[in-house]
Motif scaffolding. Sequence first.
Motif, PDB file in Angstrom:
ATOM      1  N   ARG A 188       0.837  -1.203   0.000  1.00 38.82           N
ATOM      2  CA  ARG A 188       0.000   0.000   0.000  1.00 38.82           C
ATOM      3  C   ARG A 188       0.869   1.249   0.000  1.00 38.82           C
ATOM      4  O   ARG A 188       0.596   2.207  -0.731  1.00 38.82           O
ATOM      5  N   LYS A 202       1.129   3.826  -3.103  1.00 37.85           N
ATOM      6  CA  LYS A 202       0.797   5.216  -2.818  1.00 37.85           C
ATOM      7  C   LYS A 202       1.926   6.137  -3.257  1.00 37.85           C
ATOM      8  O   LYS A 202       1.696   7.202  -3.848  1.00 37.85           O
ATOM      9  N   TYR A 207       1.871   6.323  -6.975  1.00 39.82           N
ATOM     10  CA  TYR A 207       0.743   7.135  -7.415  1.00 39.82           C
ATOM     11  C   TYR A 207       1.057   8.619  -7.269  1.00 39.82           C
ATOM     12  O   TYR A 207       0.778   9.415  -8.178  1.00 39.82           O
ATOM     13  N   ASN A 240      -2.478  14.674  -1.955  1.00 40.42           N
ATOM     14  CA  ASN A 240      -2.656  13.277  -1.546  1.00 40.42           C
ATOM     15  C   ASN A 240      -4.002  12.722  -1.993  1.00 40.42           C
ATOM     16  O   ASN A 240      -4.122  11.540  -2.328  1.00 40.42           O
TER      17      ASN A 240
END
Length: 297
Positions: free
Chosen positions: A134, A138, A141, A262
Amino acid sequence: MKTTIIKERLQSALIAILFISVFLPFGLNHFGWLRWALIGGLGIIISFCVLTSEFVVDKLFGMPNDITRGSKYIIKRNIRFESINILFSVILMSLFLDAFANNDIVDNHFSWATLGTVIAINCFTTIVIHVYWRSVYKKRYLIKQLEEAQLLNGMLQERQRHNTKKQPTAQPTPTADNDDVICISGATKESLEVRPSEVLFATSEGNYVRVHYIKDGTVQNMSIRTSMKNVADLLCRQSYIMQCHRAFIVNLRHVEKVESRNSGIALVMQYGEEAVLVSKQYTAEVKERIKNPVTVA
């Protein structure tokens, strides 16, 4: 299966193997140098299980690892993968321990106690691996989001320089859209007459919609008791105006720059540098319209 997916699954297996090597569950510390052979055997089993589980989910369930299908699809796919992987791992690891990991001190013969320990170890390592990936995804991304924002900002700056050279004192005017004055009204007497090209953005504020617009070279705003749907029906007829969030409508002609956040991206507007939020639902369309503005600029 794609090479990237195989590498990621084997990395997950490596994390599980490292965990076993450090904490030595199942009494492996009582096997001397043989512990490394046992750890190697468990490593082969774990690697086999993750690759087999990936194959089952991909081929038998018809769920390829495709992030473009959205977060709900990925979550559903990962749940199936992890469930199948735990099932395979528990069965094969229990059989392996029953056959090879027993001596005068350690009893790993098949039993409820051994089965419970294997399940606990698998569940714990699954959580650790999930948290690891994760954070990795993240980070990837956010890096991709930042790169896209920089690309879009470069396009916006180039477009602004072009418009400045072409029309030093005037704002871009629509080429294919009707820019006749429209009237935005609501449940009260207040109404706003404005050209669509003059609108910066509109935002929902409870039972009101606040419209920010340019009038006589200055930024003004007005609250109207109406719904976002009514305002969208009026403004989004223009190709350069779109809803980008349940609470925001934006004029893409007046976007100064794109910010990476974010939660996604935000559009910083001209004449005040206020930011308009873009929800994930509209992110792809906003990016596409900025990259390929048929009549936006």
